[in-house]
Write an enzyme that holds these catalytic residues in place. Structure first.
Site, PDB file in Angstrom:
ATOM      1  N   TYR A 153      37.807  34.592  29.992  1.00  0.00           N
ATOM      2  CA  TYR A 153      37.366  35.282  31.203  1.00  0.00           C
ATOM      3  C   TYR A 153      35.993  35.913  30.994  1.00  0.00           C
ATOM      4  O   TYR A 153      35.092  35.776  31.835  1.00  0.00           O
ATOM      5  CB  TYR A 153      38.391  36.348  31.577  1.00  0.00           C
ATOM      6  CG  TYR A 153      38.041  37.154  32.803  1.00  0.00           C
ATOM      7  CD1 TYR A 153      38.184  36.612  34.071  1.00  0.00           C
ATOM      8  CD2 TYR A 153      37.580  38.467  32.686  1.00  0.00           C
ATOM      9  CE1 TYR A 153      37.869  37.345  35.207  1.00  0.00           C
ATOM     10  CE2 TYR A 153      37.268  39.214  33.813  1.00  0.00           C
ATOM     11  CZ  TYR A 153      37.418  38.650  35.070  1.00  0.00           C
ATOM     12  OH  TYR A 153      37.097  39.384  36.188  1.00  0.00           O
ATOM     13  N   LYS A 157      32.634  34.780  32.996  1.00  0.00           N
ATOM     14  CA  LYS A 157      31.936  35.713  33.882  1.00  0.00           C
ATOM     15  C   LYS A 157      30.517  35.995  33.394  1.00  0.00           C
ATOM     16  O   LYS A 157      29.613  36.232  34.212  1.00  0.00           O
ATOM     17  CB  LYS A 157      32.742  37.004  34.031  1.00  0.00           C
ATOM     18  CG  LYS A 157      34.034  36.826  34.815  1.00  0.00           C
ATOM     19  CD  LYS A 157      33.789  36.294  36.216  1.00  0.00           C
ATOM     20  CE  LYS A 157      35.052  36.252  37.061  1.00  0.00           C
ATOM     21  NZ  LYS A 157      34.806  35.745  38.430  1.00  0.00           N
ATOM     22  N   THR A 188      43.259  44.931  43.925  1.00  0.00           N
ATOM     23  CA  THR A 188      43.722  43.676  44.509  1.00  0.00           C
ATOM     24  C   THR A 188      45.220  43.538  44.248  1.00  0.00           C
ATOM     25  O   THR A 188      45.774  44.230  43.380  1.00  0.00           O
ATOM     26  CB  THR A 188      42.988  42.487  43.871  1.00  0.00           C
ATOM     27  OG1 THR A 188      43.306  42.450  42.470  1.00  0.00           O
ATOM     28  CG2 THR A 188      41.484  42.611  44.043  1.00  0.00           C
TER      29      THR A 188
END
Length: 246
Positions: A153, A157, A188
């Protein structure tokens, strides 16, 4: 926000979280919005809830699917002027690099970085045909700094930041701006499902002591899409409650 009336926008990753909040904000501001989502059910729900929006499932890992999505957006509205790319997955729970499954690594990179490349590859010609445009890519605070146990990740990113800067330099002379937003932890559905212990740690990692709301990130994205940020391109904006300032 009359600056978005009659503008055409494509938002990927709009089935939930920041992408959905951005699609809703653009729709509320008068834009004509096409959204790429993960499932048919998400597409049907958004079309029920947001009259006039056009939605379709798209797997950004598949370049042909992305090409079709962009063509659908242009066919629906006649042109494409604004793009927001929000598709992304975090991968497994924190895992040391030595133990990281190469298959899972490839899945995260394919979605978060290669998928972003696919979006830009097919969005840019459509924006160029319109003669103007703005693109916002979703990176992360962990695209600016590292985090242990999240190698894929974090690498993806960071890659989004580099891709954004390269695209901005390529396109600056034809009137297309490209920027990235790097949020910290945002409230979220996926983050909220992590459990209260994790949420406490997430909040504490921000000097402001709370999570961002998806709508806050969406409003910042709309600013970057708007003429109010007309001289901004190739930049990465931390929206992280002070996380990367530490």
């Amino acid at each position: 926000m009359s600056e978005f009336v009659d503008k055409t926008a494509l938002v990927t990753g709009a089935g939930s979280g920041i992408g959905e909040a951005t699609a809703r904000a653009l729709h509320g501001a008068g834009a004509r919005v096409f959204v790429g989502v993960h499932t048919l059910e998400q597409a049907q729900r958004l079309q029920r809830e947001l009259p006039g929006i056009v939605a379709a499932p798209c797997d950004v890992r598949d370049p042909a699917a992305v090409e079709r999505m962009v063509a659908q957006a242009v066919a629906a509205f006649g042109r494409l002027e604004l793009c927001v790319n929000c598709v992304g997955i975090t991968g497994p729970a924190p895992t040391p690099i030595a133990d990281y499954d190469p298959t899972v690594w490839a899945e995260v990179i394919a979605t978060d970085l290669t998928g972003m490349f696919h979006c830009l590859k097919y969005q840019v010609p459509a924006l160029a045909a319109a003669g103007t445009g703005a693109i916002v890519n979703l990176s992360s605070a962990n695209g600016v700094v590292g985090i242990p146990g999240m190698a894929a990740y974090t690498a993806a990113k960071h890659g989004v930041v580099g891709l954004t800067r390269s695209a901005a330099l390529e396109l600056a002379n034809i009137g297309i701006r490209v920027n990235a937003v790097a949020p910290g932890y945002v409230a979220t559905p996926k983050v909220l499902a992590a459990g209260e212990d994790a949420l406490t740690l997430f909040r504490q990692s921000h000097p402001m002591g709370r999570l961002a709301e998806p709508e806050e990130v969406a409003e910042f994205i709309l600013f970057l899409l708007s003429p109010r940020s007309a001289f901004a391109t190739g930049a990465v904006y931390a929206l992280d409650g002070g996380y990367t300032a530490q």
